[in-house]
Design an enzyme around this catalytic site. Sequence first.
Site, short mmCIF file in Angstrom:
data_model
loop_
_atom_site.label_atom_id
_atom_site.label_comp_id
_atom_site.label_asym_id
_atom_site.label_seq_id
_atom_site.Cartn_x
_atom_site.Cartn_y
_atom_site.Cartn_z
NE ARG A 20 -20.71 -11.84 -16.19
CZ ARG A 20 -20.14 -10.66 -16.03
NH1 ARG A 20 -18.88 -10.58 -15.64
NH2 ARG A 20 -20.81 -9.55 -16.25
NE ARG A 59 -19.65 3.37 -9.09
CZ ARG A 59 -20.06 2.73 -10.16
NH1 ARG A 59 -21.27 2.97 -10.64
NH2 ARG A 59 -19.28 1.86 -10.77
NE ARG A 80 -25.03 -4.51 -12.80
CZ ARG A 80 -24.16 -4.75 -13.80
NH1 ARG A 80 -24.24 -5.88 -14.48
NH2 ARG A 80 -23.24 -3.87 -14.12
CE LYS A 86 -20.01 3.56 -16.30
NZ LYS A 86 -20.89 2.39 -16.49
NE ARG A 139 -22.36 -8.91 -20.02
CZ ARG A 139 -21.91 -8.02 -19.14
NH1 ARG A 139 -21.03 -7.12 -19.51
NH2 ARG A 139 -22.34 -8.03 -17.89
#
Length: 241
Positions: free
Chosen positions: A181, A105, A192, A30, A148
């Site tokens: 990370r 949110r 998450r 997004k 990632r």
Amino acid sequence: MSTSSATENVTGKAVAVGPIIILGAPGAGKGTQAKLIADRYNIAHISTGDLLRENVASATELGKKAKAIMERGDLVSDDLVCGMVSDRLARADCDRGFILDGFPRTTAQAKWLDQFLKSRSFAGRRLQPIVINVQVGYNQLLQRLTGRRTCPVCGRIYNVYFQPPRREGVCDFDGAPLIQRKDDSEEVISERLRSYERQSLPLVDYYRKQGRLHGVNGELPVEKVTAELISLIERLRAAND
């Protein structure tokens, strides 16, 4: 359609784009799409994450309060976030419209925004927000985020599933070992995504019940998602003419 034709009508006057709200889970893309749409229509891209960091760095009154809360490890309240958004939307670059990335949110924030926009016009027009949900399946999100890898030297980002380096674990450009990370671990990402789902379901339901929610397939290539978004925005705004 060129950028000028997207932002001006045949008389050369600025066209009102109005408010656009883009929803989506972490990894849905997004933020990328919000930037592309903002550039396409020459409107402000407002990321609440960036807004929060800006207020803290500038030591605004709201930023000082937010910093104290974050240092305690608590979540910044709706009142503070809405205050920052209110100040940001008062800037001139929002006069024709804006795209919100990461806000609202919660349903409380959505209700505040609806109330805030009741007295707001864009290039002389009253326009309801266009609410778009970028939809990506759980497994795809997990691969996008846990896959990632970042080069610590040049900052380039790879994905071991979708955009791997030519040599495993090594940057194509400078040969540096790629790193993952800590917050991209599967355990952290899974939590998450679960947290987002718990938080977002009432918000998505809020807009769906109002008949204002529009979904796009976020699993398509970036340029195809952008094309779908533009088509949707053009169609919905034309319906208001």
